[in-house]
Design a protein around this motif. Structure first.
Motif, PDB file in Angstrom:
ATOM      1  N   ALA A   1       0.829  -1.205   0.000  1.00 43.47           N
ATOM      2  CA  ALA A   1       0.000   0.000   0.000  1.00 43.47           C
ATOM      3  C   ALA A   1       0.862   1.252   0.000  1.00 43.47           C
ATOM      4  O   ALA A   1       0.560   2.231  -0.703  1.00 43.47           O
ATOM      5  CB  ALA A   1      -0.920  -0.008   1.222  1.00 43.47           C
TER       6      ALA A   1
ATOM      7  N   SER B   1      -6.204  -1.145   3.927  1.00 39.45           N
ATOM      8  CA  SER B   1      -6.600  -0.119   2.969  1.00 39.45           C
ATOM      9  C   SER B   1      -6.546   1.229   3.681  1.00 39.45           C
ATOM     10  O   SER B   1      -6.210   1.308   4.868  1.00 39.45           O
ATOM     11  CB  SER B   1      -8.008  -0.389   2.433  1.00 39.45           C
ATOM     12  OG  SER B   1      -8.315   0.465   1.345  1.00 39.45           O
TER      13      SER B   1
ATOM     14  N   VAL C   1      -0.478   2.987  -3.313  1.00 41.46           N
ATOM     15  CA  VAL C   1      -1.654   3.821  -3.069  1.00 41.46           C
ATOM     16  C   VAL C   1      -1.214   5.279  -2.956  1.00 41.46           C
ATOM     17  O   VAL C   1      -0.325   5.594  -2.160  1.00 41.46           O
ATOM     18  CB  VAL C   1      -2.390   3.392  -1.785  1.00 41.46           C
ATOM     19  CG1 VAL C   1      -3.581   4.304  -1.522  1.00 41.46           C
ATOM     20  CG2 VAL C   1      -2.844   1.934  -1.900  1.00 41.46           C
TER      21      VAL C   1
ATOM     22  N   ASP D   1      -8.823   4.972  -6.902  1.00 41.69           N
ATOM     23  CA  ASP D   1      -7.376   4.869  -6.731  1.00 41.69           C
ATOM     24  C   ASP D   1      -6.974   4.233  -5.403  1.00 41.69           C
ATOM     25  O   ASP D   1      -5.824   3.835  -5.231  1.00 41.69           O
ATOM     26  CB  ASP D   1      -6.730   6.250  -6.838  1.00 41.69           C
ATOM     27  CG  ASP D   1      -6.809   6.833  -8.240  1.00 41.69           C
ATOM     28  OD1 ASP D   1      -6.859   6.037  -9.204  1.00 41.69           O
ATOM     29  OD2 ASP D   1      -6.833   8.065  -8.376  1.00 41.69           O
ATOM     30  N   ASN D   2      -7.907   4.177  -4.445  1.00 42.41           N
ATOM     31  CA  ASN D   2      -7.617   3.431  -3.223  1.00 42.41           C
ATOM     32  C   ASN D   2      -7.586   1.944  -3.559  1.00 42.41           C
ATOM     33  O   ASN D   2      -8.280   1.492  -4.479  1.00 42.41           O
ATOM     34  CB  ASN D   2      -8.671   3.715  -2.154  1.00 42.41           C
ATOM     35  CG  ASN D   2      -8.249   3.232  -0.770  1.00 42.41           C
ATOM     36  OD1 ASN D   2      -7.092   2.872  -0.534  1.00 42.41           O
ATOM     37  ND2 ASN D   2      -9.190   3.235   0.163  1.00 42.41           N
ATOM     38  N   ARG D   3      -6.786   1.198  -2.835  1.00 43.74           N
ATOM     39  CA  ARG D   3      -6.678  -0.242  -3.075  1.00 43.74           C
ATOM     40  C   ARG D   3      -6.943  -0.990  -1.779  1.00 43.74           C
ATOM     41  O   ARG D   3      -6.740  -0.470  -0.688  1.00 43.74           O
ATOM     42  CB  ARG D   3      -5.295  -0.600  -3.634  1.00 43.74           C
ATOM     43  CG  ARG D   3      -5.017   0.080  -4.968  1.00 43.74           C
ATOM     44  CD  ARG D   3      -3.743  -0.392  -5.624  1.00 43.74           C
ATOM     45  NE  ARG D   3      -3.547   0.292  -6.906  1.00 43.74           N
ATOM     46  CZ  ARG D   3      -2.919  -0.233  -7.951  1.00 43.74           C
ATOM     47  NH1 ARG D   3      -2.388  -1.450  -7.876  1.00 43.74           N
ATOM     48  NH2 ARG D   3      -2.809   0.454  -9.076  1.00 43.74           N
TER      49      ARG D   3
END
Length: 555
Positions: A41, A80, A45, A55-57
């Protein structure tokens, strides 16, 4: 050093494709679980991402201990950017999905983008199947689990499911697995909801070959034979102790003693427990399947935190009513701690403590974002001004049950934790009640020696979340056993935890978090708090403002 094996599976939800890639270097440095997910992340991210942006993962990951047959290893990690706190957040859940996840053959699964329609992702050793499920829109967790079983012969133990709360972007929505186990804190269920993912399923026959030392069975045997009170009462066993210490949050944190504790304590929950409950491969069996036939309620739990949130903090002294609240949260996919505390805030604003009909109605309204529930779904930090109540959160996350005004080291832990006011980030409360031997115990008041020990505990818990090893293994996992199981010096293992905590902090620093966020509503009441904060930063190698220097960011 023992570490997870297998490629990273990246799922692009927008174009319904997937790919795998080798991440052996990251696995070797970060073990698995939370560590690997945090490293990925941090790299992938955007620091300024909106939690609900494509666009967040979202990362799911297991660790090497999921290849063992040892107790305390039936857990899975999810990471996340949290819609509740705005920072990087990891949550892990028990149950049985971890080994089904491992059977698919991946060390981690990454979800990117957003689906154009509501989907279930079926993840196997052959790849990913995207199933459009428009008819599941608004379905509860049990309804979704029943669909997967009826239509695909996929049982609850292979699933991760979002309820209506996740679809409706409730900022403290959970992801449910095994139907009643939760990736709870931080609202990661809402991130899945924002991506139009209703559920994931896992299975296959490609579990990586990871050799676990034979010493695992010694720990397993001890877990099976130990006569621990948690086997009868779960974490609720500590409620009476907390109450006796004037450390049980009550009436939306306005009091610290609850006169109705007898109605919601460990003895009360034990009377409603009707069978043993456990997680995958675990002989400790500390879970709480409970039911009350007269009320027609059956659930798992509630544990201590939920008994506080929907019990003492809401002015409720009947364990059956708390069970009903717990069951509703599981059904709709809500973090029961945040849901209970948020409801308690509303009860305080309306002078309605103890009104169980209202409480249960509010839980449903929050999940569906109906009426006042639409405001409460934003969480205490965003709604407290409108309610006219104090903001009982840290970094937007509301408090767990262990009272930092009494357990000062736990208070410091709440303040500095990258996740916010979460009790499991360092589990420092165990040192102060204490729930450990006298050689490891600290007096509840004051901060002497605690910043150093807090750092050690944070690092160890980060290692546990990467292993993945349940934090209730504390009476069984000695430094020597960590060394035997993971094949490394204990200090080197703690260094892995240090890198994880530092990466989380650096990510959050880039999002604007600093010393001003490492505070408590009652910080002025704790003599020596600011000095303890200084000592914590100095030992971490961070600036006086709680920022990781650019030269200290781990690779």
């Amino acid at each position: 050093m023992l570490h997870a094996k297998g490629p990273l599976l990246t799922v692009d939800l927008g174009d319904e494709t997937s790919r795998t890639e080798d991440i052996d270097g990251i696995l070797e440095s970060y073990v698995g679980g939370r560590g690997v997910a945090t490293r990925l992340a941090h790299e992938r991210v955007p620091f300024d991402v909106d939690p609900f942006s494509p666009d967040n993962r979202v990362y799911f990951s297991t660790g090497p201990m999921q290849a063992s047959n040892m107790s305390f290893t039936g857990r899975t990690n999810c990471t996340s950017v949290s819609p509740l706190t705005g920072g990087l957040c990891s949550s892990n859940a028990g149950g049985f999905v971890s080994r089904n996840f491992a059977d698919a053959g991946y060390s981690a699964v990454e979800l990117a983008g957003v689906s154009d329609e509501l989907v279930v992702l079926h993840v196997t050793d052959e790849g990913v199947e995207f199933e459009a499920v428009p008819d599941l829109a608004g379905a509860t967790v049990p309804e979704t689990v029943a669909y997967l079983d009826d239509e695909h012969d996929i049982e609850a133990d292979r699933t991760m499911v979002v309820g209506p709360a996740g679809e409706n972007l409730v900022r403290f929505a959970s992801i449910m697995t095994s139907e009643e186990r939760a990736f709870g804190r931080g609202g990661l269920g809402a991130v899945l909801g924002s991506k139009n993912v209703k559920a994931l399923t896992f299975g296959g026959d490609a579990a990586p070959d990871i050799e676990i030392p034979a010493s695992q069975m010694e720990i397993h045997r001890e877990a099976a034979t130990d006569d621990h009170i948690m086997k009868r009462q779960g974490t609720v066993a500590v409620l009476d102790l907390a109450n006796e210490m004037d450390g049980l949050p009550s009436y939306y944190f306005s009091e610290r003693h609850f006169e109705g504790a007898e109605g919601i304590n460990g003895d009360a929950i034990e009377q409603k427990k009707y069978k043993k409950g456990t997680c995958s491969a675990c002989a400790f069996a500390c879970k709480l399947p409970t039911r009350d036939e007269a009320a027609g309620v059956e659930t798992e739990g509630p544990e201590f935190e939920v008994t506080m949130a929907f019990g003492s903090n809401s002015g409720v002294d009947d364990i059956v009513e708390v069970m009903k609240s717990n069951e509703l949260c599981d059904r709709y996919g809500l973090d029961a701690i945040s849901a209970g505390n948020t409801v308690a805030a509303y009860l305080a604003s309306e002078d309605e403590f103890g009104n169980t009909d209202l409480i249960h109605d509010l839980v449903e309204k929050i999940a569906l974002r109906e009426g006042v529930g639409d405001d409460l779904a934003e969480g205490i930090a965003r709604v407290h001004d409108d309610l006219g109540v104090e903001n009982w959160t840290v970094k937007g996350m509301d408090f767990a049950a262990h009272e930092g005004r009494v357990l000062h080291g736990q208070g410091l832990s709440y303040a500095v934790a990258n996740r916010g006011a979460d009790h499991m980030y360092a589990v420092f409360y165990s040192q102060e009640y204490p729930l450990v031997g006298k050689d490891d115990a600290y007096p509840p008041e004051g901060f002497e020696g605690k910043p150093k020990r807090l750092i050690e505990k944070e690092n160890q818990m980060a290692l546990n979340d990467s292993g993945i090893v349940c934090k209730f293994s504390r009476d069984f996992m000695t430094p020597e056993r960590y060394e035997m199981l993971f094949g490394a010096d204990f200090e080197d293992l703690l260094a892995v935890g240090d890198r994880i905590v530092t990466l989380e902090r650096h990510f959050n620093n880039q999002r604007g978090f600093d010393r001003g966020d490492d505070t408590l509503p009652y910080a002025d009441e704790l003599d020596g708090f600011e000095a303890a904060l200084d000592a914590y930063y100095e030992r971490r190698g961070w600036t006086d403002d709680g920022v990781v220097p650019s030269g200290n960011v781990p690779a």
